[in-house]
Each structure stands twice: as C-alpha cells, then as structure tokens.
Design a protein around this motif. Structure first.
Motif, PDB file in Angstrom:
ATOM      1  N   SER A 122       2.471  -3.086  -1.634  1.00  0.00           N
ATOM      2  CA  SER A 122       1.783  -1.872  -2.081  1.00  0.00           C
ATOM      3  C   SER A 122       0.405  -1.780  -1.440  1.00  0.00           C
ATOM      4  CB  SER A 122       1.643  -1.875  -3.607  1.00  0.00           C
ATOM      5  OG  SER A 122       0.810  -2.949  -4.019  1.00  0.00           O
ATOM      6  N   ASN A 123      -0.053  -0.557  -1.266  1.00  0.00           N
ATOM      7  CA  ASN A 123      -1.400  -0.302  -0.745  1.00  0.00           C
ATOM      8  C   ASN A 123      -1.960   0.949  -1.391  1.00  0.00           C
ATOM      9  OD1 ASN A 123      -2.259  -2.200   1.539  1.00  0.00           O
ATOM     10  ND2 ASN A 123      -0.148  -1.724   2.108  1.00  0.00           N
ATOM     11  N   ILE A 124      -3.272   0.979  -1.556  1.00  0.00           N
ATOM     12  CA  ILE A 124      -3.930   2.150  -2.132  1.00  0.00           C
ATOM     13  C   ILE A 124      -4.196   3.176  -1.040  1.00  0.00           C
ATOM     14  CG2 ILE A 124      -5.997   2.984  -3.324  1.00  0.00           C
ATOM     15  CD1 ILE A 124      -6.259   0.183  -4.565  1.00  0.00           C
ATOM     16  N   LEU A 125      -3.733   4.403  -1.261  1.00  0.00           N
ATOM     17  CA  LEU A 125      -4.075   5.489  -0.353  1.00  0.00           C
ATOM     18  C   LEU A 125      -5.497   5.963  -0.617  1.00  0.00           C
ATOM     19  CD1 LEU A 125      -1.028   7.933   0.067  1.00  0.00           C
ATOM     20  CD2 LEU A 125      -2.280   6.739   1.856  1.00  0.00           C
ATOM     21  N   TYR A 126      -5.807   6.254  -1.876  1.00  0.00           N
ATOM     22  CA  TYR A 126      -7.160   6.619  -2.265  1.00  0.00           C
ATOM     23  C   TYR A 126      -7.291   6.552  -3.781  1.00  0.00           C
ATOM     24  CZ  TYR A 126      -4.986  11.241  -3.005  1.00  0.00           C
ATOM     25  OH  TYR A 126      -4.167  12.271  -3.401  1.00  0.00           O
ATOM     26  N   GLU A 127      -8.527   6.401  -4.221  1.00  0.00           N
ATOM     27  CA  GLU A 127      -8.805   6.365  -5.657  1.00  0.00           C
ATOM     28  C   GLU A 127      -9.239   7.737  -6.137  1.00  0.00           C
ATOM     29  OE1 GLU A 127     -11.656   3.279  -6.379  1.00  0.00           O
ATOM     30  OE2 GLU A 127     -10.141   1.685  -6.297  1.00  0.00           O
ATOM     31  N   ASN A 165      -9.416  11.367 -13.873  1.00  0.00           N
ATOM     32  CA  ASN A 165     -10.089  10.249 -13.220  1.00  0.00           C
ATOM     33  C   ASN A 165      -9.422   8.931 -13.608  1.00  0.00           C
ATOM     34  OD1 ASN A 165     -10.828  10.176 -15.846  1.00  0.00           O
ATOM     35  ND2 ASN A 165     -13.037  10.131 -15.509  1.00  0.00           N
ATOM     36  N   ASN A 166     -10.022   7.816 -13.123  1.00  0.00           N
ATOM     37  CA  ASN A 166      -9.495   6.475 -13.375  1.00  0.00           C
ATOM     38  C   ASN A 166      -8.046   6.322 -12.925  1.00  0.00           C
ATOM     39  OD1 ASN A 166     -11.905   5.442 -14.555  1.00  0.00           O
ATOM     40  ND2 ASN A 166     -11.400   6.538 -16.453  1.00  0.00           N
ATOM     41  N   LYS A 167      -7.720   7.010 -11.855  1.00  0.00           N
ATOM     42  CA  LYS A 167      -6.379   6.916 -11.292  1.00  0.00           C
ATOM     43  C   LYS A 167      -6.485   6.541  -9.811  1.00  0.00           C
ATOM     44  CE  LYS A 167      -3.883   8.535 -14.841  1.00  0.00           C
ATOM     45  NZ  LYS A 167      -2.731   7.839 -15.449  1.00  0.00           N
ATOM     46  N   GLN A 168      -5.377   6.115  -9.248  1.00  0.00           N
ATOM     47  CA  GLN A 168      -5.320   5.845  -7.820  1.00  0.00           C
ATOM     48  C   GLN A 168      -3.926   6.193  -7.290  1.00  0.00           C
ATOM     49  OE1 GLN A 168      -6.228   1.701  -7.331  1.00  0.00           O
ATOM     50  NE2 GLN A 168      -4.548   1.002  -8.633  1.00  0.00           N
ATOM     51  N   VAL A 169      -3.902   6.724  -6.084  1.00  0.00           N
ATOM     52  CA  VAL A 169      -2.631   7.050  -5.440  1.00  0.00           C
ATOM     53  C   VAL A 169      -2.233   5.860  -4.571  1.00  0.00           C
ATOM     54  CG1 VAL A 169      -1.445   8.598  -3.837  1.00  0.00           C
ATOM     55  CG2 VAL A 169      -3.118   9.521  -5.458  1.00  0.00           C
ATOM     56  N   VAL A 170      -1.043   5.342  -4.845  1.00  0.00           N
ATOM     57  CA  VAL A 170      -0.572   4.121  -4.190  1.00  0.00           C
ATOM     58  C   VAL A 170       0.741   4.405  -3.472  1.00  0.00           C
ATOM     59  CG1 VAL A 170       0.208   1.737  -4.590  1.00  0.00           C
ATOM     60  CG2 VAL A 170      -1.678   2.686  -5.955  1.00  0.00           C
ATOM     61  N   TYR A 171       0.899   3.821  -2.293  1.00  0.00           N
ATOM     62  CA  TYR A 171       2.212   3.885  -1.648  1.00  0.00           C
ATOM     63  C   TYR A 171       2.824   2.488  -1.641  1.00  0.00           C
ATOM     64  CZ  TYR A 171      -0.012   2.199   2.727  1.00  0.00           C
ATOM     65  OH  TYR A 171      -0.694   1.472   3.661  1.00  0.00           O
ATOM     66  N   VAL A 172       4.111   2.443  -1.908  1.00  0.00           N
ATOM     67  CA  VAL A 172       4.823   1.170  -2.053  1.00  0.00           C
ATOM     68  C   VAL A 172       6.007   1.161  -1.101  1.00  0.00           C
ATOM     69  CG1 VAL A 172       5.980  -0.396  -3.652  1.00  0.00           C
ATOM     70  CG2 VAL A 172       4.146   1.098  -4.485  1.00  0.00           C
ATOM     71  N   GLN A 175       9.553   2.816   9.249  1.00  0.00           N
ATOM     72  CA  GLN A 175      10.915   2.299   9.287  1.00  0.00           C
ATOM     73  C   GLN A 175      11.253   1.488   8.038  1.00  0.00           C
ATOM     74  OE1 GLN A 175      12.847   3.189  12.162  1.00  0.00           O
ATOM     75  NE2 GLN A 175      11.037   4.467  12.331  1.00  0.00           N
ATOM     76  N   VAL A 176      10.606   1.823   6.931  1.00  0.00           N
ATOM     77  CA  VAL A 176      10.818   1.144   5.651  1.00  0.00           C
ATOM     78  C   VAL A 176      10.782   2.197   4.552  1.00  0.00           C
ATOM     79  CG1 VAL A 176       9.877  -0.520   4.001  1.00  0.00           C
ATOM     80  CG2 VAL A 176       9.730  -0.995   6.431  1.00  0.00           C
ATOM     81  N   PRO A 177      11.737   2.192   3.606  1.00  0.00           N
ATOM     82  CA  PRO A 177      11.673   3.146   2.487  1.00  0.00           C
ATOM     83  C   PRO A 177      10.341   3.041   1.762  1.00  0.00           C
ATOM     84  CG  PRO A 177      13.809   2.078   2.533  1.00  0.00           C
ATOM     85  CD  PRO A 177      12.960   1.361   3.542  1.00  0.00           C
ATOM     86  N   THR A 178       9.633   4.149   1.656  1.00  0.00           N
ATOM     87  CA  THR A 178       8.290   4.157   1.099  1.00  0.00           C
ATOM     88  C   THR A 178       8.171   5.238   0.021  1.00  0.00           C
ATOM     89  OG1 THR A 178       7.417   3.452   3.243  1.00  0.00           O
ATOM     90  CG2 THR A 178       5.832   4.295   1.651  1.00  0.00           C
ATOM     91  N   TYR A 179       7.580   4.833  -1.118  1.00  0.00           N
ATOM     92  CA  TYR A 179       7.398   5.734  -2.248  1.00  0.00           C
ATOM     93  C   TYR A 179       5.912   5.855  -2.564  1.00  0.00           C
ATOM     94  CZ  TYR A 179      12.435   5.454  -3.315  1.00  0.00           C
ATOM     95  OH  TYR A 179      13.808   5.545  -3.280  1.00  0.00           O
ATOM     96  N   ILE A 180       5.547   6.951  -3.213  1.00  0.00           N
ATOM     97  CA  ILE A 180       4.165   7.199  -3.616  1.00  0.00           C
ATOM     98  C   ILE A 180       4.126   7.364  -5.127  1.00  0.00           C
ATOM     99  CG2 ILE A 180       2.238   8.835  -3.484  1.00  0.00           C
ATOM    100  CD1 ILE A 180       3.138   9.517  -0.664  1.00  0.00           C
TER     101      ILE A 180
END
Length: 556
Positions: free
Chosen positions: A395-400, A409-416, A446-451
């Motif tokens: 997982s990685n954070i796209l942005y907070e 607020n107090n959320k973050q968009v993450v892609y996994v 080239q990998v299934p990725t979800y947000i």
C-alpha cells in the motif's frame, strides 16, 4: 534624341537599383527570421528512429503506435515492411475481438484507425471483413463526443477521397455537408460579437481545436460557404500566437498546440516562414518555437521544464513532417492519395536503429521522475516483469485529506496493489472500507490496483496485511477512473462541467468516489487545474498528473 536616351538610361539605372535594393531587403528580411535550434530533417530522422525503436508492437490506440505508423509513413522513413504488417494484423485482431466495435462513444477511434491504415496504403473498407467507413456513416455516432468527432471524421474521409457508404441501420446518415455544417455552426462568438475559431467549450477560441478544425476544412478553403470561417479562424490564431512564435493552451505554453497550428497552416498552403500574420516580434515564428521543445537525440517535450513526452513526440513528429512535406512540394500530411508511393520499406541498418540511443539515455530511463517519458510504459513493464516481488499486498498513500476537501478531514487516499491477484473482484478492507478498482493504475504497474479512502490513523502494517482484505469473487469490483466524475465510463465535457460546478461551489457535497476522481492531480483540492486535467484527458487522452505519483509494487 540625346535627351531621350539619357532619360531611358536614368530609368533603367533606377529600375536596376530598385531591383537590387528589393533583393537586399528580401535577403535582410530572411536573415531576421529566427533559425530553429535543430534542423527539421535531423529532427525527423532522429525522432523517427526513436519512435520505431520504442514501438515494437504497434496496434490500435492513441499510445499504442497508430500515430507512430502515420508519422513514419508520411515522413518516408525507412522501416521493414514487417513493421507495417504487424500493425495491420493487430488492427484486424482487435476488430475481431470487439466485433468491429472499437468504442460506443468515441468515434474518433475509427477515424484514427482509418488514418493509420490509409497512411500505409491499406483498404479500410475490408479490414478483416469490417468496413470502417460504415461507422462514420452514423452521424449521431460521429457527433456523440462533441466537435472532435466530426473534425477527425472529415479528416479521415478526405485522406483518400473516401465515399461515405449508405447504411440503412443508422438513424441519421452522414454526409460531408452535414459534418462541415456541424463544425461551422460551432464557430466561437465572443461576448463582444467577434467571431472566429473553435473550442471544446466556452466562448474563447482554443488554438488546438481551432487548428484541428482548420485541418478538416482545408480541402474546402475555396468554398464560398467555408472560406469566411477559415479567414476568421486564421485571424484568431494570429492573435493567439505569442511573441516567441508559440501558443498557450489551458494555461501552459506547450508543443502540442504549436504542432496543430503547423499542420493547419501547411494544410491550407500557408508558408509560416513568409506569412506576416504568423511572424512575430524579433523574427520569431512557429518552426523555431516547436523546435525549442525538441530533445537532442529525438522526441519532444510537452512543456519546457519536463522530460520527453509520448503525446508531444507523436504530435511534434507529424507536425514537422507536415512542414517538411510542404516545403518539398509533396502532398499535405493528410492528403494520402500518394500513400503507397510515399512508403519507404526495407531492411534498416543498426546505425539507423541506434540513432538517438546515447542522447536519449537519460530521457528514456526508468528513473522515478521519468514516468512520463516516451513509451515509458514499455520500459516500466519490462522492468516490472523481471523484478517481481512475492509480497502479496503493498500500500502507498496518494495524498492526505485536508480540512477543506469534499470528503471531510483526517482521511487519506491510499492505493493498494495485490501482486498475486489475477481477477478483479470486489474488495473490502476490514469488511468496512470499499475499495475501487483502478484500471489505469493496474495497467501502469501490471498489477491489480485498488484505491480506498482510509482514516489517517490507520496502521501501515494493517494496510499491508492480506488477511485484512475480503475478496468477494462473486461480485464485480466497483471501478474508478480519474476524470470520470459521473462514473459512466466515459470522460467527456460533462465530467468537466460537473467539476466546474464544484469549483464554483454550486455543489458542496459529492460522493467520495466522485471527489477522488475529480482531484486528478492529487493535490487534495478541486480547482481549475483539475478541470484542465479532465479536458486534456478527454481531448487528447493525456494521462492525469496523479498517476505520476504512483510507484509499482514490482519496482520495490
């Protein structure tokens, strides 16, 4: 008599003097024109080598090599016949896979394929059993995506003077007059009543759309009905041109806008080096302007402070090819009645293949900050396939999320990224957070990725724990595409208008998926930059900036 002879001598001397002066003035004027930093023929050869080298398997699609096929064919750049055969076979394969239906909305798909096939002398009326012209016979289909559709339909039809087939099943039969009228009726009229030019939306002419419209109308420039529109559009383009000879579109001075104007002027038989309307301060004109974006070794940048760019390279290449053809007195870029005789095929030398290899070593690399490099996806996918990790989830954070964002607020968009997942089922985290499948990110890596939208306080280890995710194989995933605000799987003007409504605060509440898709540059706010991003994607299929923030699980 002597007096008369003397007068004749004086007259002749005066004529000779004036002629000499005029000659020197003309020479002086020519010398005042700014010279391109790179010769056009050199740029064509090196960019041609780069495009050929980076397009090993040309197929259907804006970034799949169709514009490469057209550029190389119209440039007369030598490539093996097998290269064009491979493209043709891929087109046939694609048409059979989709039963001849490339897209239900974007009829520019058919126009672009017609351009590609016509440029190599193929019969577009029988491509694996499909007549591509029949699609353009559906007028309602052609205009579905707005003015882009009829513009490129007309260009495609006129490449080889194709007749529009009569198709009984369509609701409205296309004719050239209908298509031309549709374009003319959408001429911009400013608030002050001034007419001239075209745009995707609004009442301010845009250089790209204006130039594309002119390209489509060039064949009809002597028509009494069409000529006034062309004259007004040229006047608009002259006024839009910057002092450096270039053009500004959607807030940026970019090479693609310049490229489209070059194609338009040469299509109309206008010499940009001689027409005073397009020669600006200090002798700046359009060819040196586009060559400022040229990258040593081949290729073009979108903007000057970035690296080499795929779309900029495609458009830059066919623009300088258009100019080169114009200077040499050949058929215009889109007049492909000479296609078969213009092709240059045969075995090529290693030196030709390797032109630009050293110079472009840094531009076409796998550096993190070079994700936008020309055909970067090819190199990225090659790298990924040889460096796969066994980690099942990363997982990685796209942005907070900041306080002013639409989803609180107090959320973050993450892609996994799920390295071992082959299907695209519905995915939930902790049976609570619904994840949205992203085809864009999946294709990029080239990998299934979800947000997903997560609380800021969530533990990183939890996000990377495969046991926290529930995969419902019996339910299809909910998809998300940056720019597709209303979720109808089509990015068009409506998505841009919906985003404008948010920017103007006409709408203060949207669903989380809509908010994520609107913020297509990932700066945690919805503003005009996002509107421009959606327009760029709709108009030119340009990748959203947010995708540059994404790192592949395979490159870890």
């Amino acid at each position: 008599m002597k007096k008369k002879n003397k007068l004749i001598k004086i007259f002749l001397a005066t004529v000779i003097t004036i002629s000499m002066c005029l000659g020197s003035i003309e020479t002086l004027f020519a010398q005042t024109l700014v010279k391109p930093k790179t010769d056009v023929n050199t740029a064509i050869n090196k960019t041609g080598a780069l495009m050929y080298k980076n397009t090993p398997d040309p197929g259907v699609g804006t970034f799949s090599g169709e514009w490469t096929i057209l550029s190389l064919a119209r440039a007369g750049y030598k490539v093996p016949q097998e290269f064009y055969d491979k493209y043709y076979n891929n087109v046939v394969k694609k048409l059979k896979e989709c039963n001849g239906n490339l897209h239900r909305i974007k009829y520019t798909e058919y126009s672009r394929v017609i351009l590609g096939l016509t440029s190599i002398g193929k019969d577009v009326t029988d491509v694996g059993g499909y007549n591509l012209l029949e699609k353009l016979a559906d007028f309602k289909g052609v205009i579905k995506q707005g003015i882009n559709g009829p513009i490129f339909a007309l260009i495609a039809l006129d490449t080889n003077n194709y007749e529009i087939p009569i198709v009984k099943e369509v609701k409205v039969q296309s004719t050239r007059d209908k298509i031309i009228d549709y374009i003319l009726e959408r001429e911009i009229t400013k608030k002050d009543g001034t007419k001239g030019g075209w745009a995707l939306m609004g009442n301010v002419p845009d250089p790209d759309i204006t130039a594309m419209a002119l390209q489509s109308l060039a064949k009809y420039k002597d028509s009494p009905k069409v000529k006034p529109y062309i004259d007004r559009a040229l006047n608009a383009l002259s006024k839009m041109q910057l002092d450096n000879g270039g053009y500004n579109s959607w807030g940026t001075i970019n090479s693609e806008s310049i490229a489209q104007v070059i194609v338009a002027l040469t299509a109309l038989g206008i010499d940009p080096a001689k027409d005073e309307r397009f020669i600006k301060k200090d002798g700046n004109w359009i060819i040196p302007a586009i060559m400022e974006f040229y990258v040593d070794g081949g290729g073009f940048k979108h903007v000057l402070d970035k690296e080499i760019d795929a779309m900029a390279t495609d458009q830059g290449m066919y623009a300088i090819v258009a100019y080169d053809r114009f200077v040499k007195g050949k058929n215009k870029l889109y007049d492909m009645t000479d296609a078969k005789s213009s092709l240059n095929t045969g075995q090529i030398s290693d030196s030709q293949i390797n032109i630009g290899k050293v110079e472009n070593k840094t531009q076409v690399s796998n550096k993190k900050d070079d994700k936008n490099s020309y055909k970067g996806k090819i190199q990225s996918s090659v790298k990924s396939s040889t460096n796969k990790t066994t980690s099942p989830v990363v997982s990685n954070i796209l942005y907070e999320i900041k306080e002013e964002c639409l989803v609180g607020n107090n959320k973050q968009v993450v892609y996994v990224q799920f390295a071992n997942e082959k299907a695209t089922p519905q995915v939930k985290f902790n049976n609570d957070v619904l994840m949205y499948y992203s085809n864009e990110l999946s294709n990029k890596n080239q990998v299934p990725t979800y947000i997903g939208l997560f609380d800021k306080g969530i533990n990183k280890d939890a996000l990377n724990d495969i046991n926290k995710y529930k995969f419902n194989k019996n339910t299809a995933s909910e998809n998300i595409t940056f720019g597709d605000v209303n979720g109808d799987n089509i990015i068009n003007a409506q998505d841009a208008l919906n985003t404008v409504s948010v920017v103007l605060k006409k709408i203060d509440k949207v669903k989380e998926k809509e908010a994520i898709s609107m913020d297509n540059n990932g700066d945690c706010k919805v503003d005009n930059i996002d509107v421009i991003g959606i327009i760029d994607k709709y108009l030119s299929n340009k990748e959203c900036n947010i995708l540059n923030k994404v790192e592949s699980v395979n490159s870890k």
